[in-house]
Design an enzyme around this catalytic site. Sequence first.
Site, PDB file in Angstrom:
ATOM      1  N   SER A   4       0.829  -1.062  -0.087  1.00 50.57           N
ATOM      2  CA  SER A   4       0.002  -0.045  -0.045  1.00 50.57           C
ATOM      3  C   SER A   4       0.854   1.034   0.104  1.00 50.57           C
ATOM      4  O   SER A   4       2.091   1.089  -0.020  1.00 50.57           O
ATOM      5  CB  SER A   4      -0.892  -0.127   1.313  1.00 50.57           C
ATOM      6  OG  SER A   4      -0.235   0.217   2.386  1.00 50.57           O
ATOM      7  N   LYS A   5       0.171   2.335   0.137  1.00 49.47           N
ATOM      8  CA  LYS A   5       1.267   3.562  -0.010  1.00 49.47           C
ATOM      9  C   LYS A   5       1.882   3.840   1.155  1.00 49.47           C
ATOM     10  O   LYS A   5       3.027   4.523   1.191  1.00 49.47           O
ATOM     11  CB  LYS A   5       0.037   4.840   0.181  1.00 49.47           C
ATOM     12  CG  LYS A   5      -0.659   5.068  -1.257  1.00 49.47           C
ATOM     13  CD  LYS A   5      -1.133   6.436  -1.371  1.00 49.47           C
ATOM     14  CE  LYS A   5      -2.235   6.449  -2.933  1.00 49.47           C
ATOM     15  NZ  LYS A   5      -3.361   6.724  -2.539  1.00 49.47           N
ATOM     16  N   ARG A   6       1.621   3.096   2.197  1.00 48.47           N
ATOM     17  CA  ARG A   6       2.676   2.796   3.221  1.00 48.47           C
ATOM     18  C   ARG A   6       3.989   2.613   3.001  1.00 48.47           C
ATOM     19  O   ARG A   6       5.035   2.754   3.772  1.00 48.47           O
ATOM     20  CB  ARG A   6       2.197   2.129   4.251  1.00 48.47           C
ATOM     21  CG  ARG A   6       1.186   2.579   5.550  1.00 48.47           C
ATOM     22  CD  ARG A   6       0.791   1.638   6.736  1.00 48.47           C
ATOM     23  NE  ARG A   6       0.153   0.277   5.921  1.00 48.47           N
ATOM     24  CZ  ARG A   6       0.660  -0.773   5.903  1.00 48.47           C
ATOM     25  NH1 ARG A   6       1.926  -1.042   6.636  1.00 48.47           N
ATOM     26  NH2 ARG A   6       0.155  -1.845   5.450  1.00 48.47           N
ATOM     27  N   HIS A   7       4.137   1.865   2.014  1.00 47.85           N
ATOM     28  CA  HIS A   7       5.396   0.986   1.581  1.00 47.85           C
ATOM     29  C   HIS A   7       6.197   2.108   0.637  1.00 47.85           C
ATOM     30  O   HIS A   7       7.072   1.703   0.021  1.00 47.85           O
ATOM     31  CB  HIS A   7       5.096  -0.286   0.789  1.00 47.85           C
ATOM     32  CG  HIS A   7       4.709  -1.002   1.625  1.00 47.85           C
ATOM     33  ND1 HIS A   7       3.242  -1.587   2.019  1.00 47.85           N
ATOM     34  CD2 HIS A   7       5.173  -1.710   2.772  1.00 47.85           C
ATOM     35  CE1 HIS A   7       2.958  -2.361   2.883  1.00 47.85           C
ATOM     36  NE2 HIS A   7       4.273  -2.515   3.421  1.00 47.85           N
ATOM     37  N   GLY A   8       5.434   3.326   0.628  1.00 46.83           N
ATOM     38  CA  GLY A   8       6.337   4.375  -0.598  1.00 46.83           C
ATOM     39  C   GLY A   8       5.522   4.337  -1.577  1.00 46.83           C
ATOM     40  O   GLY A   8       4.393   3.846  -1.873  1.00 46.83           O
TER      41      GLY A   8
END
Length: 497
Positions: free
Chosen positions: A252-256
Amino acid sequence: MTEEVRVRFAPAPTGHLHIGNIRTCLFNWLFARRYNGKVILRIEDTDVARSLDEACDTIVDDLRWIGLDWDEGYAVGGRYGPYRQSERLDLYRKYAEELISRGNAYFCFCTPEELEEERKAFLAKGRMPRYSGKCRNLTGDDVARLSLERTPVVRFRVPQDTVVLDDMIKGEISFDSSGIGDFVIMRSDGFPMYNFAVVVDDAEMKVTHIIRGDEHISNTPRQIMLYEALGFPVPKFGHVAMILGTDKTKLSKRHGATSLSYYREAGYLPEAIVNCLALLGWTPGDTREIMSLQQVAAEFGLDRVSKSPSVFDPKKLDWFNSQYIRACNPDRLLDMALPYLGGLGISEDVSAHGEGRERLKKIVVSVQDSITNLSEIPKEIRFFFGDIVEAYDESAKKWIEGPTAQPALDGFIEVFSNSCDTGFGVEEIQAGLKTVIGSVGVGARKVLMPIRAALTGRTKGPELHVIMEILGRERSIKRAFAALQEARGNHDGATSL
Ligand code: GLU
């Protein structure tokens, strides 16, 4: 395979494609190309509040850039269009009416408040909430009366059955339909729900194989029941396991960055991205990693697609990208690099043709082996521009202030100023540098490092003789002089203390 393979890309127009849906498109594309099938692009825009042409164009642009083409569909046309769901509402209505008339679907007038109460009641009893079936047996009169009050939705009458999915990737999975309440297929605003629209479209467009992320697996029994109720042949399904981040949680966006636009802007090559994504869940069965799209397409099959999730590691993508950059021919590399060079003050004229282009090409090629993406190029080549080095970085300063800088730069200036009548090609430069090293007599590194620092302001970069050839004799000497003055200044300053 005897029947013609027909697959589809079915993105929703919600922005740029991301790693997950590109991988889905890619696997569909590979499957179709492997079996000489057709690819269809359909825009799934019934859930999107406002579907803009611009958003559809973004998808088209992303797919074209990444190199995945399609044979029918949005932007190219075909016999089963239109290919945007919002333009197919009549069709969904027609099939919904058909289901209603056959008793497979019915109007439901329940209000959101009533549904919420039902939901709570199920939860209170410790059961999974689902539609109770309240409107299942309304008579024609009931429907006529209630229709005066509000516009109904249409629900599918879920048959009591066991639905078996023979998944091309996951194997056989059975679902008991008693856990599935009668679900909405048409909303009151006349728009279809995803499960219904997708079945109508896939059937109408004669899709034979549906390859998609396994987050859709719970939708599949609903879709199979709809195919059966509508009398359509059920296509084959292959659910690809999800992509995880390096911490093993769902990507997800959390991973960059996960959006294609990020990688595109940062200067990743489309072939590096597709190569990396092809190996995210599929394996050629051996240790090969660098494979072109065509190579993968020639060997692709769902039998070598993993049942378990795969991890997207941006570092691995960096590796693929650097490999593809290294393999690029100089002209293509320069053309791809040009959009990133705006800040270097190169006029378009110079970069487009002639001598300027040749020099620029050499400059870009000089850093080809050391970059992981194209956006790194400007900072790597900045020192080539302008007469003098604007600033020395910390490590360069140390060498210029060090004890071997003066003799090295003196020697350098002497050797290269005295050889004006010889050429300044790589061989002459290498020979000249050897002479300098010999004359200073402190070992190569202690001579070459201050020279490199003087010429580039840094201690890392392309080979010194490559740098010198590009800079030319005059500028190389000029920069050596400037650094020598700097070195002397420092030295004198130090002794006068
Ligand atoms: N529009 C859906 C998605 O983007 C497609 C799902 C499907 O392939 O059926 O997830």
